[in-house]
Scaffold this motif. Sequence first.
Motif, PDB file in Angstrom:
ATOM      1  N   HIS A   9       9.223   9.075 -10.355  1.00 55.07           N
ATOM      2  CA  HIS A   9       9.163  10.197 -10.692  1.00 55.07           C
ATOM      3  C   HIS A   9       9.046  11.366  -9.605  1.00 55.07           C
ATOM      4  O   HIS A   9       9.796  12.068 -10.242  1.00 55.07           O
ATOM      5  CB  HIS A   9       7.849   9.895 -11.282  1.00 55.07           C
ATOM      6  CG  HIS A   9       6.904   9.281 -12.145  1.00 55.07           C
ATOM      7  ND1 HIS A   9       6.994   9.489 -13.227  1.00 55.07           N
ATOM      8  CD2 HIS A   9       5.655   7.976 -11.607  1.00 55.07           C
ATOM      9  CE1 HIS A   9       7.034   8.110 -13.944  1.00 55.07           C
ATOM     10  NE2 HIS A   9       6.472   7.671 -13.574  1.00 55.07           N
ATOM     11  N   ASP A  10      10.254  10.774  -8.471  1.00 53.52           N
ATOM     12  CA  ASP A  10      10.236  12.721  -8.021  1.00 53.52           C
ATOM     13  C   ASP A  10      11.119  13.020  -8.069  1.00 53.52           C
ATOM     14  O   ASP A  10      12.236  13.283  -8.219  1.00 53.52           O
ATOM     15  CB  ASP A  10       9.195  12.459  -6.541  1.00 53.52           C
ATOM     16  CG  ASP A  10       7.926  13.233  -6.352  1.00 53.52           C
ATOM     17  OD1 ASP A  10       6.643  13.177  -8.125  1.00 53.52           O
ATOM     18  OD2 ASP A  10       6.695  12.592  -5.900  1.00 53.52           O
ATOM     19  N   THR A  23      -0.795  -3.196   0.082  1.00 52.41           N
ATOM     20  CA  THR A  23      -0.399  -2.627   0.480  1.00 52.41           C
ATOM     21  C   THR A  23       0.172  -1.551  -1.148  1.00 52.41           C
ATOM     22  O   THR A  23       0.372  -1.682  -2.076  1.00 52.41           O
ATOM     23  CB  THR A  23       0.849  -2.872   0.463  1.00 52.41           C
ATOM     24  OG1 THR A  23       0.783  -3.720   1.549  1.00 52.41           O
ATOM     25  CG2 THR A  23       1.884  -2.423   1.436  1.00 52.41           C
ATOM     26  N   VAL A  24      -0.134   0.037  -0.515  1.00 53.35           N
ATOM     27  CA  VAL A  24       0.325   1.053  -1.603  1.00 53.35           C
ATOM     28  C   VAL A  24       1.956   1.184  -1.873  1.00 53.35           C
ATOM     29  O   VAL A  24       3.040   2.156  -0.578  1.00 53.35           O
ATOM     30  CB  VAL A  24      -0.683   2.101  -1.389  1.00 53.35           C
ATOM     31  CG1 VAL A  24       0.436   3.507  -2.843  1.00 53.35           C
ATOM     32  CG2 VAL A  24      -2.090   1.818  -2.031  1.00 53.35           C
ATOM     33  N   PRO A  25       2.680   0.715  -2.836  1.00 51.33           N
ATOM     34  CA  PRO A  25       4.379   0.996  -2.603  1.00 51.33           C
ATOM     35  C   PRO A  25       5.058   2.550  -2.278  1.00 51.33           C
ATOM     36  O   PRO A  25       3.926   3.561  -2.632  1.00 51.33           O
ATOM     37  CB  PRO A  25       4.981   0.512  -2.895  1.00 51.33           C
ATOM     38  CG  PRO A  25       3.794   0.538  -4.583  1.00 51.33           C
ATOM     39  CD  PRO A  25       2.380   0.062  -4.104  1.00 51.33           C
ATOM     40  N   GLU A  26       5.954   2.550  -2.044  1.00 54.73           N
ATOM     41  CA  GLU A  26       6.686   4.371  -1.372  1.00 54.73           C
ATOM     42  C   GLU A  26       7.657   4.016  -1.374  1.00 54.73           C
ATOM     43  O   GLU A  26       8.734   3.008  -1.952  1.00 54.73           O
ATOM     44  CB  GLU A  26       5.568   4.844  -0.342  1.00 54.73           C
ATOM     45  CG  GLU A  26       6.659   4.589   1.149  1.00 54.73           C
ATOM     46  CD  GLU A  26       5.890   4.873   2.211  1.00 54.73           C
ATOM     47  OE1 GLU A  26       6.693   5.833   3.464  1.00 54.73           O
ATOM     48  OE2 GLU A  26       5.053   5.844   1.755  1.00 54.73           O
ATOM     49  N   CYS A  27       8.310   5.318  -2.362  1.00 58.33           N
ATOM     50  CA  CYS A  27       9.584   5.419  -2.166  1.00 58.33           C
ATOM     51  C   CYS A  27      10.598   5.077  -0.894  1.00 58.33           C
ATOM     52  O   CYS A  27       9.842   6.354  -0.711  1.00 58.33           O
ATOM     53  CB  CYS A  27       9.919   6.902  -3.257  1.00 58.33           C
ATOM     54  SG  CYS A  27      12.266   6.377  -3.343  1.00 58.33           S
ATOM     55  N   HIS A  34       4.616   8.433  -6.056  1.00 63.17           N
ATOM     56  CA  HIS A  34       4.499   8.637  -7.570  1.00 63.17           C
ATOM     57  C   HIS A  34       5.109   8.087  -8.566  1.00 63.17           C
ATOM     58  O   HIS A  34       6.388   8.091  -8.754  1.00 63.17           O
ATOM     59  CB  HIS A  34       4.216  10.021  -7.782  1.00 63.17           C
ATOM     60  CG  HIS A  34       4.166  10.465  -9.535  1.00 63.17           C
ATOM     61  ND1 HIS A  34       4.956  12.058  -9.497  1.00 63.17           N
ATOM     62  CD2 HIS A  34       3.259   9.902 -10.361  1.00 63.17           C
ATOM     63  CE1 HIS A  34       4.248  11.574 -10.923  1.00 63.17           C
ATOM     64  NE2 HIS A  34       3.648  11.077 -10.721  1.00 63.17           N
ATOM     65  N   LEU A  35       4.914   6.772  -8.375  1.00 64.74           N
ATOM     66  CA  LEU A  35       6.093   5.171  -8.922  1.00 64.74           C
ATOM     67  C   LEU A  35       5.478   4.763 -10.114  1.00 64.74           C
ATOM     68  O   LEU A  35       3.975   5.226 -10.617  1.00 64.74           O
ATOM     69  CB  LEU A  35       6.203   4.183  -7.848  1.00 64.74           C
ATOM     70  CG  LEU A  35       6.166   4.914  -6.510  1.00 64.74           C
ATOM     71  CD1 LEU A  35       5.686   3.429  -5.453  1.00 64.74           C
ATOM     72  CD2 LEU A  35       7.954   5.752  -6.449  1.00 64.74           C
TER      73      LEU A  35
END
Length: 78
Positions: A9-10, A23-27, A34-35
């Motif tokens: 989203h960012d 696991t928390v995914p990240e860009c 904020h996906l």
Amino acid sequence: MPIYEYACHDCGHAFEALVRSSTVPECPACHSQHLEKQLSVFATSSSESAQSTPLPPSSCGACPNANGPGGCGFGGMH
């Protein structure tokens, strides 16, 4: 580990990630969490001996390029 598709989203970057349950995914581009999980499309492979069956001709009327029944190639299934 399942593979999920995400859109950030960012920064708007679209990517795939292998995600474990803890696991928390990240860009990978901006490291935002904020996906939005995207609808995944999967591909299949087939051997030379396997043949796919074509869809029967039909027209859903939703395609602007539907040159008659079955013209869009999706067989009214989209």
